[in-house]
Design an enzyme around this catalytic site. Structure first.
Site, PDB file in Angstrom:
ATOM      1  N   ASP A 129       1.124  -1.174   0.189  1.00  0.00           N
ATOM      2  CA  ASP A 129       0.288   0.382   0.079  1.00  0.00           C
ATOM      3  C   ASP A 129       0.709   1.320   0.069  1.00  0.00           C
ATOM      4  OD1 ASP A 129      -2.470  -0.850  -0.299  1.00  0.00           O
ATOM      5  OD2 ASP A 129      -2.605  -1.546   2.207  1.00  0.00           O
ATOM      6  N   ASP A 139      -7.554  -0.967  -4.089  1.00  0.00           N
ATOM      7  CA  ASP A 139      -8.486  -0.825  -3.167  1.00  0.00           C
ATOM      8  C   ASP A 139      -9.368   0.289  -4.097  1.00  0.00           C
ATOM      9  OD1 ASP A 139      -6.765  -2.369  -1.312  1.00  0.00           O
ATOM     10  OD2 ASP A 139      -5.591  -0.801  -0.813  1.00  0.00           O
TER      11      ASP A 139
END
Length: 198
Positions: free
Chosen positions: A143, A177
């Site tokens: 991420d 995401d």
């Protein structure tokens, strides 16, 4: 919308997702941050693949999560093919394609990253390292997008959260995401167009 166009959208999301993750993984040490704007930063973290770093406890928790996601992606893929075959709304097909692409993007990390990268804790990771940090199905999800738009103490007169320190928005996420969130958002906002009544 044709299945070919849906596949192209999925391919595009996967390419952008994986290129961004590989770039961050091979150019940032874990925890390193670059401030582009005060409210937008590239901050490299890794997690087991659930929102806000949540994980399933136990020795086989990560494996269970990865296997579950693989089955879920097959289900989403079937839903996509069925929606195209039955000529459902373009809104629905785009949403399913984005959700599929996002789920698949994070599955790639979970399945492969543990065996193609070395550790990022104190050094830049090497792609196709002879000393990988994990095993098959036990890779960590990369991420990097961080939007700490506001941080401060909430007024004491607010119920429940009054007087507490608060940050909006504290999640760190990736392109996959974003694709999932966008797909779900389209379904929620354009629900009547995604599921028109005949």
């Amino acid at each position: 919308m044709s299945l070919r166009k849906a596949y192209f959208l999925i391919f595009l999301v996967l390419i952008v997702d994986q290129l961004s993750k590989i770039y961050v993984k091979t150019n940032f040490v874990l925890g390193e941050e670059v401030v582009l704007f005060d409210w937008f930063r590239i901050h490299f973290i890794e997690n087991e693949g659930m929102a806000w770093g949540t994980k399933i406890p136990g020795e086989y928790g990560k494996l269970i999560l990865t296997v579950f996601r693989i089955f879920a992606v097959f289900g989403i893929g079937y839903w996509l093919a069925d929606a195209v075959k039955k000529r459902h709304s373009t809104y629905l097909i785009i949403s399913i394609a984005l959700i599929f692409a996002g789920a698949a993007g994070n599955i790639i990390d979970s399945v492969f990253y543990g065996v193609i990268f070395d550790d990022s804790t104190h050094n830049l990771a090497t792609l196709f390292s002879p000393h990988p940090y994990g095993t098959w199905f036990h890779g960590l999800v990369v991420d990097m997008f961080y939007f700490p738009i506001w941080e401060g103490d909430l007024p004491s007169w607010l119920p429940i959260f009054g007087g507490k320190h608060f940050m909006f928005f504290n999640a760190i996420f990736n392109v996959a995401d974003m694709a999932i969130s966008t797909g779900v958002g389209i379904l929620l906002v354009f629900n009547k167009r995604a599921f028109p009544k005949h």
